[in-house]
Design a protein around this motif. Structure first.
Motif, PDB file in Angstrom:
ATOM      1  N   ASP A   3     -20.184  19.466 -34.442  1.00 56.02           N
ATOM      2  CA  ASP A   3     -19.251  20.496 -33.998  1.00 56.02           C
ATOM      3  C   ASP A   3     -19.828  21.914 -34.083  1.00 56.02           C
ATOM      4  N   THR A   4     -21.142  22.043 -34.130  1.00 53.36           N
ATOM      5  CA  THR A   4     -21.779  23.355 -34.180  1.00 53.36           C
ATOM      6  C   THR A   4     -22.448  23.658 -32.841  1.00 53.36           C
ATOM      7  N   GLU A   5     -22.689  24.949 -32.591  1.00 54.05           N
ATOM      8  CA  GLU A   5     -23.307  25.361 -31.333  1.00 54.05           C
ATOM      9  C   GLU A   5     -24.735  24.827 -31.214  1.00 54.05           C
ATOM     10  N   GLN A   6     -25.492  24.927 -32.283  1.00 52.19           N
ATOM     11  CA  GLN A   6     -26.879  24.461 -32.335  1.00 52.19           C
ATOM     12  C   GLN A   6     -26.968  23.331 -33.360  1.00 52.19           C
ATOM     13  N   PRO A   7     -27.935  22.442 -33.215  1.00 53.73           N
ATOM     14  CA  PRO A   7     -28.071  21.373 -34.212  1.00 53.73           C
ATOM     15  C   PRO A   7     -28.396  21.920 -35.602  1.00 53.73           C
ATOM     16  N   VAL A   8     -27.855  21.266 -36.606  1.00 55.13           N
ATOM     17  CA  VAL A   8     -28.063  21.662 -38.004  1.00 55.13           C
ATOM     18  C   VAL A   8     -29.141  20.757 -38.594  1.00 55.13           C
ATOM     19  N   PRO A   9     -30.137  21.344 -39.268  1.00 59.60           N
ATOM     20  CA  PRO A   9     -31.171  20.503 -39.892  1.00 59.60           C
ATOM     21  C   PRO A   9     -30.559  19.544 -40.916  1.00 59.60           C
ATOM     22  N   ARG A  10     -31.118  18.351 -40.997  1.00 59.71           N
ATOM     23  CA  ARG A  10     -30.604  17.337 -41.919  1.00 59.71           C
ATOM     24  C   ARG A  10     -30.639  17.812 -43.371  1.00 59.71           C
ATOM     25  N   TRP A  11     -31.703  18.544 -43.747  1.00 58.96           N
ATOM     26  CA  TRP A  11     -31.799  19.010 -45.126  1.00 58.96           C
ATOM     27  C   TRP A  11     -30.657  19.966 -45.444  1.00 58.96           C
ATOM     28  N   ALA A  12     -30.233  20.766 -44.447  1.00 57.77           N
ATOM     29  CA  ALA A  12     -29.159  21.723 -44.667  1.00 57.77           C
ATOM     30  C   ALA A  12     -27.826  21.004 -44.864  1.00 57.77           C
ATOM     31  N   VAL A  13     -27.563  19.983 -44.069  1.00 58.11           N
ATOM     32  CA  VAL A  13     -26.329  19.211 -44.219  1.00 58.11           C
ATOM     33  C   VAL A  13     -26.312  18.532 -45.583  1.00 58.11           C
ATOM     34  N   PHE A  14     -27.423  17.922 -45.960  1.00 59.61           N
ATOM     35  CA  PHE A  14     -27.522  17.257 -47.259  1.00 59.61           C
ATOM     36  C   PHE A  14     -27.306  18.263 -48.391  1.00 59.61           C
ATOM     37  N   SER A  15     -27.945  19.413 -48.302  1.00 59.34           N
ATOM     38  CA  SER A  15     -27.821  20.434 -49.355  1.00 59.34           C
ATOM     39  C   SER A  15     -26.407  20.959 -49.471  1.00 59.34           C
ATOM     40  N   ALA A  16     -25.775  21.255 -48.334  1.00 63.72           N
ATOM     41  CA  ALA A  16     -24.406  21.779 -48.362  1.00 63.72           C
ATOM     42  C   ALA A  16     -23.443  20.760 -48.954  1.00 63.72           C
ATOM     43  N   ASN A  17     -23.652  19.485 -48.647  1.00 63.52           N
ATOM     44  CA  ASN A  17     -22.792  18.448 -49.214  1.00 63.52           C
ATOM     45  C   ASN A  17     -23.076  18.225 -50.697  1.00 63.52           C
ATOM     46  N   ALA A  18     -24.282  18.520 -51.145  1.00 67.66           N
ATOM     47  CA  ALA A  18     -24.659  18.293 -52.545  1.00 67.66           C
ATOM     48  C   ALA A  18     -24.167  19.403 -53.474  1.00 67.66           C
ATOM     49  N   ILE A  19     -24.011  20.602 -52.978  1.00 67.82           N
ATOM     50  CA  ILE A  19     -23.677  21.744 -53.844  1.00 67.82           C
ATOM     51  C   ILE A  19     -22.423  21.504 -54.693  1.00 67.82           C
ATOM     52  N   PRO A  20     -21.292  21.050 -54.128  1.00 64.79           N
ATOM     53  CA  PRO A  20     -20.123  20.823 -55.002  1.00 64.79           C
ATOM     54  C   PRO A  20     -20.400  19.803 -56.109  1.00 64.79           C
ATOM     55  N   PHE A  21     -21.226  18.798 -55.818  1.00 63.15           N
ATOM     56  CA  PHE A  21     -21.544  17.793 -56.830  1.00 63.15           C
ATOM     57  C   PHE A  21     -22.503  18.336 -57.890  1.00 63.15           C
ATOM     58  N   LEU A  22     -23.330  19.311 -57.518  1.00 62.86           N
ATOM     59  CA  LEU A  22     -24.218  19.936 -58.493  1.00 62.86           C
ATOM     60  C   LEU A  22     -23.436  20.767 -59.501  1.00 62.86           C
ATOM     61  N   LEU A  23     -22.333  21.369 -59.062  1.00 64.83           N
ATOM     62  CA  LEU A  23     -21.529  22.207 -59.960  1.00 64.83           C
ATOM     63  C   LEU A  23     -20.513  21.419 -60.765  1.00 64.83           C
ATOM     64  N   LEU A  24     -20.185  20.223 -60.320  1.00 62.91           N
ATOM     65  CA  LEU A  24     -19.143  19.435 -60.980  1.00 62.91           C
ATOM     66  C   LEU A  24     -19.410  19.184 -62.468  1.00 62.91           C
ATOM     67  N   PRO A  25     -20.625  18.802 -62.885  1.00 58.00           N
ATOM     68  CA  PRO A  25     -20.833  18.586 -64.330  1.00 58.00           C
ATOM     69  C   PRO A  25     -20.553  19.840 -65.162  1.00 58.00           C
ATOM     70  N   HIS A  26     -20.948  21.003 -64.673  1.00 61.42           N
ATOM     71  CA  HIS A  26     -20.702  22.237 -65.415  1.00 61.42           C
ATOM     72  C   HIS A  26     -19.214  22.533 -65.484  1.00 61.42           C
ATOM     73  N   CYS A  27     -18.512  22.326 -64.374  1.00 60.95           N
ATOM     74  CA  CYS A  27     -17.071  22.569 -64.365  1.00 60.95           C
ATOM     75  C   CYS A  27     -16.340  21.632 -65.331  1.00 60.95           C
ATOM     76  N   LEU A  28     -16.760  20.383 -65.381  1.00 66.08           N
ATOM     77  CA  LEU A  28     -16.133  19.430 -66.303  1.00 66.08           C
ATOM     78  C   LEU A  28     -16.524  19.713 -67.752  1.00 66.08           C
TER      79      LEU A  28
END
Length: 182
Positions: free
Chosen positions: A14-39
């Motif tokens: 749903d984006t104008e230009q293709p998104v690099p796979r590493w960027a999609v993976f990183s953006a999806n990983a960020i909330p999980f990276l912060l979860l241990p600290h939040c808990l």
């Protein structure tokens, strides 16, 4: 009868230009990276020090519970905003939003706050990293034993990647949204 195996995909369509796979993976990983600290932070709301030794710590106050829970929720919400750097709602405002719904978002309206947020997260977690590396002038709190310190380090360490990942995603967003050269 043939059976098709569904393979998970990280493609964003749903984006104008293709998104690099590493960027999609990183953006999806960020909330999980912060979860241990939040808990890890949550027991502090109930005056459980998680093995930390701080003689100057203030006495427990009633507002600690909403403050600590709110801090964890706001941290995760900010982490989820990084998904806007790889999704269509970071380029065109969702239609359900009043006034701006359905309109194209100017790239700088995303790039400036995400750059500032990435820098802030890097600075916030950077002092933790400098403390762990025993850089003079950076001192952490003590722990009652090594197990508590190890638990704290394991829970906090993934969050150190938050700022640099947001900055990398912001650059990828900039590259994707800039005007093509003539």
């Amino acid at each position: 009868m043939t059976i098709k195996l569904m393979t998970p995909t990280l493609a964003v369509r749903d984006t104008e230009q293709p998104v690099p796979r590493w960027a999609v993976f990183s953006a999806n990983a960020i909330p999980f990276l912060l979860l241990p600290h939040c808990l890890w932070r949550l027991p502090f709301a109930f005056d459980f020090g998680m093995g930390m030794v701080d003689p100057n710590a203030p006495a427990w106050v009633w507002w600690a519970i909403p403050y600590v829970f709110g801090l964890s929720v706001v941290s995760e919400a900010a982490a989820l905003l990084s998904l806007g750097l790889v999704r269509g709602w970071g380029e065109v405002a969702p239609a359900w939003l009043p006034i701006v719904g359905g309109r194209r978002i100017p790239p700088l309206a995303v790039i400036i706050p995400s750059t500032l947020g990435g820098l802030a997260a890097t600075a916030m977690y950077g002092s933790t990293l400098l403390t762990w590396l025993n850089v003079p002038g950076f001192h952490g709190l003590g722990f009652s034993n090594g197990w508590w310190e190890a638990l704290a380090n394991v829970c906090i360490a993934p969050g150190i990647l938050w700022g640099p990942l947001v900055l990398a995603l912001t650059y990828a967003y900039y590259v994707r949204r800039r005007r093509p050269r003539r």
